[in-house]
Structures are given as C-alpha cells and as structure tokens.
Design a protein around this motif. Structure first.
Motif, PDB file in Angstrom:
ATOM      1  N   VAL A 197       0.890  -1.147   0.133  1.00  0.00           N
ATOM      2  CA  VAL A 197      -0.099   0.079  -0.014  1.00  0.00           C
ATOM      3  C   VAL A 197       0.832   1.202  -0.028  1.00  0.00           C
ATOM      4  O   VAL A 197       0.685   2.235  -0.746  1.00  0.00           O
ATOM      5  CB  VAL A 197      -1.044   0.197   1.019  1.00  0.00           C
ATOM      6  N   ASP A 198       1.953   1.337   1.044  1.00  0.00           N
ATOM      7  CA  ASP A 198       2.756   2.396   0.846  1.00  0.00           C
ATOM      8  C   ASP A 198       3.319   2.624  -0.384  1.00  0.00           C
ATOM      9  O   ASP A 198       3.490   3.714  -0.982  1.00  0.00           O
ATOM     10  CB  ASP A 198       3.789   2.332   1.922  1.00  0.00           C
ATOM     11  N   THR A 199       4.005   1.592  -0.867  1.00  0.00           N
ATOM     12  CA  THR A 199       4.546   1.797  -2.230  1.00  0.00           C
ATOM     13  C   THR A 199       3.875   2.142  -3.279  1.00  0.00           C
ATOM     14  O   THR A 199       4.146   3.105  -4.175  1.00  0.00           O
ATOM     15  CB  THR A 199       5.267   0.309  -2.306  1.00  0.00           C
ATOM     16  N   LEU A 200       2.574   1.702  -3.426  1.00  0.00           N
ATOM     17  CA  LEU A 200       1.620   2.184  -4.454  1.00  0.00           C
ATOM     18  C   LEU A 200       1.456   3.734  -4.414  1.00  0.00           C
ATOM     19  O   LEU A 200       1.428   4.431  -5.539  1.00  0.00           O
ATOM     20  CB  LEU A 200       0.217   1.543  -4.367  1.00  0.00           C
ATOM     21  N   HIS A 232      11.120  -3.091  -7.703  1.00  0.00           N
ATOM     22  CA  HIS A 232      10.098  -4.013  -7.693  1.00  0.00           C
ATOM     23  C   HIS A 232      10.572  -5.153  -6.870  1.00  0.00           C
ATOM     24  O   HIS A 232       9.721  -5.558  -6.206  1.00  0.00           O
ATOM     25  CB  HIS A 232       9.533  -3.944  -8.967  1.00  0.00           C
ATOM     26  N   GLY A 233      11.320  -5.952  -7.408  1.00  0.00           N
ATOM     27  CA  GLY A 233      11.909  -7.208  -6.573  1.00  0.00           C
ATOM     28  C   GLY A 233      11.430  -8.091  -7.569  1.00  0.00           C
ATOM     29  O   GLY A 233      12.039  -9.569  -7.282  1.00  0.00           O
ATOM     30  N   ASP A 234      10.351  -8.149  -8.103  1.00  0.00           N
ATOM     31  CA  ASP A 234       9.559  -9.318  -8.822  1.00  0.00           C
ATOM     32  C   ASP A 234       9.151  -9.063 -10.219  1.00  0.00           C
ATOM     33  O   ASP A 234       8.195  -9.407 -10.580  1.00  0.00           O
ATOM     34  CB  ASP A 234       8.592 -10.066  -7.991  1.00  0.00           C
ATOM     35  N   LEU A 235       9.906  -7.797 -11.080  1.00  0.00           N
ATOM     36  CA  LEU A 235       9.180  -7.470 -11.977  1.00  0.00           C
ATOM     37  C   LEU A 235       9.387  -8.427 -13.129  1.00  0.00           C
ATOM     38  O   LEU A 235      10.437  -8.803 -13.476  1.00  0.00           O
ATOM     39  CB  LEU A 235       9.537  -5.970 -12.338  1.00  0.00           C
ATOM     40  N   ILE A 280       1.887  -4.080 -11.388  1.00  0.00           N
ATOM     41  CA  ILE A 280       1.203  -4.377 -10.006  1.00  0.00           C
ATOM     42  C   ILE A 280       2.050  -5.201  -9.315  1.00  0.00           C
ATOM     43  O   ILE A 280       3.321  -5.401  -9.851  1.00  0.00           O
ATOM     44  CB  ILE A 280      -0.089  -5.007 -10.730  1.00  0.00           C
ATOM     45  N   ASP A 281       1.688  -5.642  -8.332  1.00  0.00           N
ATOM     46  CA  ASP A 281       2.182  -6.649  -7.238  1.00  0.00           C
ATOM     47  C   ASP A 281       3.448  -6.256  -6.666  1.00  0.00           C
ATOM     48  O   ASP A 281       4.501  -6.373  -7.146  1.00  0.00           O
ATOM     49  CB  ASP A 281       2.406  -8.163  -7.982  1.00  0.00           C
TER      50      ASP A 281
END
Length: 288
Positions: free
Chosen positions: A95-98, A166-169, A184-185
């Motif tokens: 949420v914070d990152t969004l 992102h770490g998992d883009l 997303i994610d």
C-alpha cells in the motif's frame, strides 16, 4: 458467486456490495472483481501465513524498519505474534509503495483501503472495457516490444530515484491497460539503500523484461540497461530524465590476483597476532 469468507468483513462494513468473480490467484493472494456502489474495483485477499506457498525471503525483508518496537522484537524472536506482525508489514509495504509510486507518476493501481488483510484497489481495464490482460498474454511486434521495454525501463529508473526496486518485475506483473502499461504486485518491493541484494534484484527485474521483449525484438538482448542504471545510481547521477544508452564501459584491466592475496595474507596475520595477544592478556589476568 459465493462470497469468500475473507471478504465478508468488508461487506459488513459497507466497503464492498458484491463479489462479481475471481480474477486471478497467486502465491501470496487471491484477487476478485467486486462492486462498490456504482464502481467496479478489485479486492486483493492476502493469504494467511500458513496457507501461502511463497515465504517472505530475507532477501526482500532485509533492511525493512519496523516502527513499532514491540512488533520489531516479536518479529526478531519469531513468535506467533511476530509472524503475524511480519505478515501485516508485508501487506502495508504494498500500500505504501503504491502511494509513493503514484505520486511520482509511475503507473500503478490506485489503492482505496486495506482492511482485515484485503486490499481494495482500482481495477485496471483494457481497451475493450474488460479486465486488462497481463503483458505475458500479448503477442507483440518488434516495434511494440522496443517501445514497451524502453517505457518500463524508464519506470524502473523513476522507482529507483526514490529508492524503490520492484523485486519481482516480469511480464506477469505488468498489465496492458487502456491508458498504457500498469505495474502491479508490489508487496516484495525493497529499499535500495538498506538492502544488500538491491543490485542483483534490479538487474533481475531488467533481465526478466529483456528476456521477454527479446523474443520479439532480439536486438534488445544486447542492451545492458540494468548495469548502466545501477552504476548511475551508485554514482549519484541517476535522475528521472537521465539519458540511457543501454551500454556500460567494462573494466578490461586484468585483476591483480597476487596483490589481493598478499593483502588477504597481511589481514590474516594481523588477526592471528591480535588473537594471540588477547589470549596472553587473558592468561596473565587469570594468574593474578
């Protein structure tokens, strides 16, 4: 469809009126299309700790700072409460990152509410008004691939400018919305300044995209945006409008192996001498 048990509290609170259908499922969460008054949104239901197939690797959580000291101690001690606190922190990071990314113009879904482990957020739609497809589901032309790749690399730069990776883009975490690509994610997003794995994660994000787009435009496989971006970041020269070339000058000078070995030998000898000194001092102290 039947209302999932985890969404019932949101219906009782008046946040959701109806669950329309399940959208997708993953390692960390299930996503549903829901109706909220006159709006259609999506509800991301985070799986409970004992039902997840993906565990919060230390690679992602390293460097995250827990503001609540009680929570921090519980997480460190690995208690049941600590595991729940870590799980809750994992959700709040998304949420914070969004909010942070939306503030600097990175295209992400708008979050509305996080309640009882359910994130209510914007439903990204495609050009036909239906749910936007994932990038991985598209068949692209070489020109589209180059355009999309450059666009996403630019978003990676914007993110890193505020210290976010992102770490998992991958093509699975990018939607082709009616207004363009949407990332997303983000629960595993990391702080580049506080995580020792930041460089490898940034390179992996870029490499994942290059491998996908390279299927349609093989020339992209020769680019090395990841190393260039990280080099600029380390040198304090990275900014949102930086000019990227996709290439980086490599140091071709042979490594001075013998010099390194000599330095290591000196350090080892100093450590051995220090240990002998402490031993002798301790022995003399015991004799007194």
């Amino acid at each position: 469809m039947k209302t999932p048990e985890r969404i019932r509290p949101l219906i009782e609170e008046g946040l959701i009126d109806e669950v329309i259908c399940q959208l997708m499922g993953g390692k960390e969460a299930m996503v549903y299309v829901v109706r909220c008054g006159e709006n259609v949104r999506c509800a991301k239901v985070y799986k409970e700790v004992n039902r997840r197939s993906f565990h919060h690797s230390i690679d992602y959580t390293e460097g995250r700072r827990e503001k609540n000291s009680r929570h921090a101690r519980a997480i460190c001690n690995g208690t049941r409460f600590g595991r729940k606190a870590r799980h809750d922190a994992w959700q709040s990071v998304e949420v914070d990152t969004l909010y942070r990314l939306a503030a600097i113009g990175v295209p992400v879904p708008q979050p509305y509410n996080l309640f009882e482990g359910v994130l209510l957020m914007e439903l990204i739609t495609g050009g036909n008004g239906g749910v936007a497809p994932r990038l991985n589901d598209l068949k692209l032309t070489a020109e589209q691939s180059r355009d999309y790749y450059c666009l996403l690399v630019r978003q990676i730069v914007r993110m890193l400018c505020i210290g976010v990776i992102h770490g998992d883009l991958s093509p699975f975490n990018v939607l082709a919305g009616s207004r363009g690509l949407v990332i997303i994610d983000l629960p595993q997003a990391i702080n580049a300044a506080h995580n020792n794995n930041a460089r490898s994660m940034l390179l992996r994000d870029v490499d994942n995209l290059a491998a996908y787009f390279g299927r349609f435009a093989p020339d992209l496989l020769a680019m090395d945006y990841g190393s260039e971006i990280w080099s600029l970041y380390q040198g304090g020269k990275l900014h949102p409008d930086v000019d990227l070339t996709g290439y980086i000058e490599r140091n071709r000078k042979p490594a001075n192996v013998s010099g390194v070995l000599r330095a290591v030998d000196i350090v080892l000898k100093k450590e051995a001498a220090w240990q002998r000194y402490k031993f002798e001092m301790g022995r003399h102290a015991r004799r007194r």
